[in-house]
Scaffold this motif. Structure first.
Motif, mmCIF file in Angstrom:
data_model
loop_
_atom_site.group_PDB
_atom_site.id
_atom_site.type_symbol
_atom_site.label_atom_id
_atom_site.label_comp_id
_atom_site.label_asym_id
_atom_site.label_seq_id
_atom_site.Cartn_x
_atom_site.Cartn_y
_atom_site.Cartn_z
ATOM 1 N N ILE A 78 0.949 -1.506 0.094
ATOM 2 C CA ILE A 78 0.117 0.084 -0.141
ATOM 3 C C ILE A 78 0.880 1.065 0.083
ATOM 4 N N THR A 79 0.454 2.513 -0.636
ATOM 5 C CA THR A 79 0.955 3.460 -0.833
ATOM 6 C C THR A 79 0.121 4.717 -0.435
ATOM 7 N N ASP A 80 0.535 5.595 0.043
ATOM 8 C CA ASP A 80 -0.502 6.973 0.043
ATOM 9 C C ASP A 80 -1.133 7.231 -1.424
ATOM 10 N N GLU A 81 -2.223 7.765 -1.452
ATOM 11 C CA GLU A 81 -2.746 7.963 -2.850
ATOM 12 C C GLU A 81 -1.881 8.833 -3.717
ATOM 13 N N VAL A 82 -1.573 8.084 -4.869
ATOM 14 C CA VAL A 82 -0.592 8.488 -5.957
ATOM 15 C C VAL A 82 0.791 9.191 -5.541
ATOM 16 N N SER A 83 1.013 8.700 -4.250
ATOM 17 C CA SER A 83 2.372 9.267 -3.331
ATOM 18 C C SER A 83 2.329 10.554 -2.923
ATOM 19 N N LEU A 84 1.101 11.150 -2.890
ATOM 20 C CA LEU A 84 0.897 12.467 -2.271
ATOM 21 C C LEU A 84 0.503 12.372 -0.929
ATOM 22 N N GLY A 85 1.335 12.027 0.330
ATOM 23 C CA GLY A 85 1.075 11.706 1.470
ATOM 24 C C GLY A 85 2.457 11.443 2.362
ATOM 25 N N ILE A 86 2.547 11.898 3.604
ATOM 26 C CA ILE A 86 3.753 11.790 4.373
ATOM 27 C C ILE A 86 3.630 10.928 5.482
ATOM 28 N N LEU A 87 2.287 10.816 5.850
ATOM 29 C CA LEU A 87 1.924 10.003 7.076
ATOM 30 C C LEU A 87 1.363 8.531 6.997
ATOM 31 N N GLY A 88 1.195 8.087 5.777
ATOM 32 C CA GLY A 88 0.761 6.840 5.491
ATOM 33 C C GLY A 88 -0.582 6.391 5.749
ATOM 34 N N GLU A 89 -1.347 7.278 5.567
ATOM 35 C CA GLU A 89 -3.009 7.048 5.529
ATOM 36 C C GLU A 89 -3.433 7.012 4.070
ATOM 37 N N ASN A 90 -4.298 5.937 3.865
ATOM 38 C CA ASN A 90 -5.007 5.803 2.267
ATOM 39 C C ASN A 90 -6.359 5.611 2.786
ATOM 40 N N ALA A 91 -7.208 6.533 1.945
ATOM 41 C CA ALA A 91 -8.589 6.462 2.313
ATOM 42 C C ALA A 91 -9.092 5.206 1.274
ATOM 43 N N PHE A 92 -8.626 4.458 0.199
ATOM 44 C CA PHE A 92 -9.088 3.507 -0.362
ATOM 45 C C PHE A 92 -8.723 2.033 0.376
ATOM 46 N N ASP A 93 -7.270 2.059 0.751
ATOM 47 C CA ASP A 93 -6.915 0.820 1.284
ATOM 48 C C ASP A 93 -6.563 0.555 2.929
ATOM 49 N N SER A 99 4.450 -1.511 13.489
ATOM 50 C CA SER A 99 4.714 -2.819 14.489
ATOM 51 C C SER A 99 5.461 -2.094 15.719
ATOM 52 N N ALA A 100 6.023 -0.913 15.407
ATOM 53 C CA ALA A 100 6.892 -0.501 16.604
ATOM 54 C C ALA A 100 6.034 0.492 17.418
ATOM 55 N N ALA A 101 4.741 0.948 16.860
ATOM 56 C CA ALA A 101 3.911 1.603 17.837
ATOM 57 C C ALA A 101 2.358 1.404 17.105
ATOM 58 N N PRO A 102 1.789 0.582 17.316
ATOM 59 C CA PRO A 102 0.375 0.151 16.447
ATOM 60 C C PRO A 102 -0.686 1.431 16.636
ATOM 61 N N GLU A 103 -0.548 2.108 17.633
ATOM 62 C CA GLU A 103 -1.670 3.065 17.722
ATOM 63 C C GLU A 103 -1.257 4.362 16.748
ATOM 64 N N ARG A 104 -0.048 4.475 16.195
ATOM 65 C CA ARG A 104 0.553 5.694 15.538
ATOM 66 C C ARG A 104 0.931 5.179 14.035
ATOM 67 N N VAL A 105 0.769 6.163 13.096
ATOM 68 C CA VAL A 105 0.882 6.134 11.837
ATOM 69 C C VAL A 105 2.305 5.439 11.499
ATOM 70 N N PRO A 106 2.393 4.828 10.273
ATOM 71 C CA PRO A 106 3.621 4.093 9.813
ATOM 72 C C PRO A 106 4.459 5.256 9.088
ATOM 73 N N GLY A 107 3.967 6.408 8.662
ATOM 74 C CA GLY A 107 4.889 7.404 7.894
ATOM 75 C C GLY A 107 4.406 6.822 6.462
ATOM 76 N N GLY A 108 4.486 7.856 5.408
ATOM 77 C CA GLY A 108 4.411 7.609 4.052
ATOM 78 C C GLY A 108 5.149 8.568 3.314
ATOM 79 N N SER A 109 5.138 8.128 1.886
ATOM 80 C CA SER A 109 4.099 7.539 1.258
ATOM 81 C C SER A 109 4.424 6.087 1.233
ATOM 82 N N SER A 110 5.826 5.510 1.268
ATOM 83 C CA SER A 110 5.866 4.332 1.269
ATOM 84 C C SER A 110 5.594 3.494 2.642
ATOM 85 N N SER A 111 4.362 3.674 3.038
ATOM 86 C CA SER A 111 3.921 2.853 4.332
ATOM 87 C C SER A 111 3.728 1.554 4.362
ATOM 88 N N GLY A 112 3.241 0.895 3.476
ATOM 89 C CA GLY A 112 3.180 -0.402 3.355
ATOM 90 C C GLY A 112 4.384 -1.271 3.201
#
Length: 524
Positions: A78-93, A99-112
């Motif tokens: 999974i990637t942020d939508e068309v790579s336009l993101g920095i936090l790792g959240e994707n509205a589609f997928d 895994s280091a902090a499950p309640e927190r974002v992974p960072g993006g856009s290379s989140s997956g």
């Protein structure tokens, strides 16, 4: 293989075996869903993108290189939508789990990709970095990640965003695997250790105090390795000024990249993605020109700070990973602060790399931003005995040079439509020797060409549809652009060509241009 952290693109995952006996045999790798994998759609984090584009029949260069080295591909991430993101959240997928902090974002856009490596679902993962998309996930997820020098890796088969800043990189959990992949993708062994460390005090001062304090043991360790260290201000103009320049240039290129798709298909998008693209379409010419100049200043600064054997150390991010699902109004200030520490990558195109470390129960990136001594250098400019310059490198189509020319040409074409005379003038060499032949007009010298531009009405002109665009670059200072197109409203083929030269004090400029049409039988 299960996916407990929602790292992979939903649907069937094809496994592709690597070449037996290669240096990466036994390693598994995942691929950010911006890289082509033959037989699988390239989704780009947006379901409408995949519907509008054919399934690729060839692997991206980076994917093929890892397969040839023996690594096995285990799926697309999974990637942020068309790579336009920095936090790792994707509205589609959805948002991959850190895994280091499950309640927190992974960072993006290379989140997956980062989430898959952090969770042990693969050993390596490919990602991209335009404005921080490798560095931020590596920091938040506590793994190794790199943004190589712009143009260092072949981007064939990669969905672009902003070509003058786009890069490809990789993640790994351990340094040995990270270095082994680097030897394969870069085609060379690691270079000598650095002999000088620069500590970016403005960047450390910008980070949260807890982050700066947590990073001090790593800074001290780097000092011992390098043997010599000193404090420096990385961005004398201000980190926010460098960030503003990157935020002016990158969205414009992203709009140019995705505009044809948007205008033709009216795709569904998350609000933040659509808002960013709209903002990119509205950056005025004056702001773009200022940002381009600031980019040159920033590059000059880092060239001065980073001779061979020197590394610049700074925090990867100013704070640990934010909580998942924050309201939209709270997100933009976080993105802005991250950009202040990440803009130097896309703006200057120097190569940062960073492992990460724990900060309490969250992650704060270890600082490491360096130019590797082993990276391919700019070709030497030697002088023969008569004192004139000798062209020592005519390598065709270096990826970073092609990306530069492509971005400049698209900028020029859009300026023609919008009649932004300042941008058109800035694209051409201001000289009486510059020539431009066009339909019904010939311009001999910059002044005549300028007069024709002023008299020309705005609008799309005669080009109805592109048929073929060919860019040829030789070395780093010469390029040609050749476009074949259909003439608007007529069954006539048009041709356009430009010759670009990089001047030492001016940058890239068009020195000659030509537009013509072909109708009727050929005269030979």
């Amino acid at each position: 293989m299960t996916d407990p952290v929602n790292a992979f693109v939903p649907g069937p995952r094809a496994r592709i075996a690597g070449h037996p006996g290669g240096p990466l045999s036994g390693l598994r790798f995942a691929v950010k869903d911006l890289f082509d994998v033959a037989g699988l759609p390239t989704g780009g984090g947006n379901h409408d993108w995949a519907k509008a584009n054919p399934i690729p029949t060839r692997h991206a260069w980076t994917v093929q290189t890892l397969l040839d080295a023996g690594a096995d591909c285990v799926g697309k991430t999974i990637t942020d939508e068309v790579s336009l993101g920095i936090l790792g959240e994707n509205a589609f997928d959805g948002t991959p789990i850190n895994s280091a902090a499950p309640e927190r974002v992974p960072g993006g856009s290379s989140s997956g990709s980062a989430a898959a490596v952090a969770a042990g679902l693969c050993d390596i993962a490919l990602g991209t970095d335009t404005g921080g998309s490798m560095r931020v996930p590596a920091s938040f997820c506590g793994i190794y990640g790199i943004r190589p020098t712009h143009g260092r890796l072949d981007l064939t088969g990669l969905l672009p965003q902003a070509p003058s800043s786009d890069t490809a990189g990789w993640f790994a959990r351990d340094a040995a695997t990270f270095a082994k992949v680097g030897s394969v993708l870069l085609g060379e062994a690691s270079g000598p250790l650095p002999t000088k460390l620069l500590i970016a005090v403005d960047a450390f001062g910008f980070a949260d105090p807890e982050v700066a304090d947590a990073l001090q043991p790593m800074v001290r360790k780097l000092e011992r390795i390098a043997g010599a260290a000193r404090e420096e201000i990385m961005a004398p103009q201000g980190l926010s000024v460098w960030a503003r320049a990157q935020r002016s240039l990158q969205p414009v290129e992203a709009w140019q990249t995705f505009r044809p798709w948007i205008e033709q298909h009216n795709p569904r998008m998350a609000f933040s993605v659509a808002a960013g693209l709209i903002a990119g379409s509205q950056v005025p010419a004056g702001e773009r020109n200022w940002a381009a100049l600031m980019r040159e200043e920033a590059r000059a600064r880092l060239r001065y700070l980073l001779p061979a054997g020197t590394i610049l150390c700074l925090p990867t991010t100013p704070f640990p990973a934010p909580l998942r699902g924050l309201p939209t109004p709270e997100l933009q200030p976080l993105r802005d602060r991250i950009t202040c520490l990440c803009a130097q990558g896309g703006l200057t195109r120097i190569a940062p790399a960073q492992p990460a470390r724990r900060h309490g129960e969250r992650r704060a990136g270890r600082p490491l931003d360096h130019r590797w001594a082993g990276h391919r250098r700019q070709p030497d400019r030697r002088r023969p005995s008569h004192g004139g310059p000798l062209v020592s490198d005519l390598t065709p189509n270096l990826p970073d040079v092609v990306a530069e020319i492509s971005a400049l040409f698209e900028r020029y074409e859009q300026a023609l439509i919008d009649k932004e005379v300042d941008i058109l003038d800035a694209s051409f060499w201001n000289s009486p020797h510059t020539i431009r032949y066009a339909l019904g007009e010939n311009g001999y010298g910059f002044d005549e060409i300028h007069a024709h531009r002023v008299a020309r009405p705005p609008g799309p002109g005669i080009k109805e549809k592109r048929i073929r665009l060919e860019i040829l670059t030789l070395g780093r200072d010469f390029a040609t652009v050749n476009l074949e197109f259909k003439v608007r409203g007529r069954e006539i083929i048009g041709r356009q060509s430009q010759t670009w030269v990089r001047f030492p004090d001016l940058g890239w400029k068009v020195v000659s241009a030509h537009v013509s049409t072909m109708e009727g039988p050929r005269p030979w």
